[in-house]
Scaffold this motif. Structure first.
Motif, short mmCIF file in Angstrom:
data_model
loop_
_atom_site.label_atom_id
_atom_site.label_comp_id
_atom_site.label_asym_id
_atom_site.label_seq_id
_atom_site.Cartn_x
_atom_site.Cartn_y
_atom_site.Cartn_z
N GLY A 185 39.89 79.65 42.29
CA GLY A 185 39.90 79.99 40.88
C GLY A 185 41.08 79.42 40.11
N GLN A 186 42.11 78.95 40.80
CA GLN A 186 43.28 78.40 40.11
C GLN A 186 43.41 76.89 40.30
N GLY A 187 42.58 76.31 41.16
CA GLY A 187 42.62 74.87 41.37
C GLY A 187 43.92 74.41 41.97
N GLY A 188 44.53 75.24 42.81
CA GLY A 188 45.81 74.89 43.41
C GLY A 188 45.84 75.23 44.88
N LYS B 153 42.61 67.93 44.42
CA LYS B 153 41.36 67.28 44.82
C LYS B 153 41.58 66.42 46.06
N GLY B 154 40.76 66.68 47.08
CA GLY B 154 40.81 65.89 48.31
C GLY B 154 41.85 66.34 49.32
N GLN C 144 52.77 66.01 42.58
CA GLN C 144 52.58 64.77 43.32
C GLN C 144 53.04 63.55 42.52
N LYS C 145 53.26 63.74 41.22
CA LYS C 145 53.69 62.62 40.38
C LYS C 145 55.20 62.48 40.47
#
Length: 340
Positions: free
Chosen positions: A51-54, A70-71, A96-97
């Motif tokens: 639900g938080q995409g983390g 993602k991935g 990640q950036k």
């Protein structure tokens, strides 16, 4: 005292740096107990957060939280960089950036391109800097931003700075390890002062400089909630668990324009007050009473005041109750946490 003075000292056993402008504390940096922003980890993916995409990660600096995963699968190694300070009881914010920042150059491995600070407007100077950058990059496929401090700086110093950041980026990009590790340490307050406070200033490194130059007295004032501002007004800055509340008080002024004058003084003083106190997150201003027609002048003053502030701050706007909201990146450790 007129002019700028940088004082490098320690507060207890913590490394710290103070910037004084015309005798007033304008900025303050101090080491935290946790990992420094800018630290690069080889982390291990732990568990996703539905639900938080983390995903939570395991690092040598403690648990971390990464958005946009993602991935990424649990157990996989990943290189991340600490992007700010963690709130008490929460995981480290990481990204990640990657970004490698120094006095003159910012290297962005994931964002190719060559850019020069827009504050450098002289075309001959921009051409000079482009030539230095192209020679220093030597075909390296990374992004590069030349900071405003490059203006009229020594060419060899700029080239060396670029080369150092490119070499660090290449070393980390070539990492093939699988276990948790620290790949690069974030900069401490003394290096940050050299890196970011680039305008001409007297530098004091002798131990005891904080006491000698009035920094300790200024920190005592900053540790309290009350802050006198111009015109006899007062602002009260009170961090809570959810947000930072700022109350504007007109003081003894009872004129019709007292509210506007106090609010304009608050706008001008607020960026410095937040920097010194290390405050970020949601900030709510309970402004002094003033006609709605004066709001535009207040917003203009606030926008101008934050224009020269390096910490990312969004001026969100007015609430139905007449409060003004800001959202500020948590780029500093709150002074209240280290002055206990």
């Amino acid at each position: 005292m007129k002019g700028r003075r940088i004082v490098l000292d320690h507060l207890g056993d913590r490394e710290a740096a103070a910037l004084l402008v015309d005798g007033q504390l304008d900025d303050f940096l101090i080491d935290a107990d946790g990992p420094r922003p800018g630290t690069v980890y080889r982390a291990i993916a732990d568990r996703p957060v539905k639900g938080q995409g983390g995903m939570f990660l395991k690092t040598l600096g403690g648990p971390a939280f990464l958005r946009q995963i993602k991935g990424l699968a649990p157990g996989q190694s990943i290189i991340v960089q600490v992007s700010g300070y963690a709130e008490p009881g929460k995981a480290l914010p990481v990204t990640q950036k990657l970004l490698f920042k120094s006095r003159y150059a910012i290297v962005t491995p994931d964002a190719p391109g060559l850019n020069i600070s827009r504050s450098i407007k002289d075309e001959q100077e921009r051409d000079r800097l482009l030539e230095i950058a192209h020679d220093a990059l030597e075909g390296a496929e990374v992004g590069l931003i030349l900071r405003s401090s490059c203006a009229n700086a020594d060419a060899e110093e700029i080239a060396e700075d670029i080369a150092n950041m490119v070499a660090l980026a290449a070393e980390i990009a070539g990492d093939t390890g699988r276990e948790m590790a620290v790949l690069a340490e974030g900069d401490g307050p003394h290096v940050l002062a050299w890196r970011d406070w680039t305008a001409s200033a007297e530098v004091v490194t002798k131990p005891g400089g904080f006491a000698l130059h009035g920094v300790l007295d200024a920190l005592d004032v900053a540790s309290g909630s009350a802050l006198p501002v111009e015109g006899g007004a007062m602002i009260y800055i009170e961090p809570t668990r959810a947000l930072v509340a700022v109350d504007v008080n007109t003081g003894a002024d009872t004129s019709l324009a007292a509210g506007l004058k106090a609010n304009l003084a608050c706008a001008r003083a607020l960026p410095r007050a937040l920097r010194v106190r290390g405050l970020g997150g949601q900030i709510v201003l309970d402004v002094a009473p003033m006609p709605k027609k004066d709001r535009r002048a207040f917003e203009t003053a606030l926008r101008q005041a934050f224009r020269s502030d390096d910490t990312e701050t969004a001026l969100v706007g007015w609430t139905p109750l007449g409060h003004y909201e800001l959202q500020r990146k948590r780029a500093r450790i709150p002074l209240s946490e280290v002055m206990r």
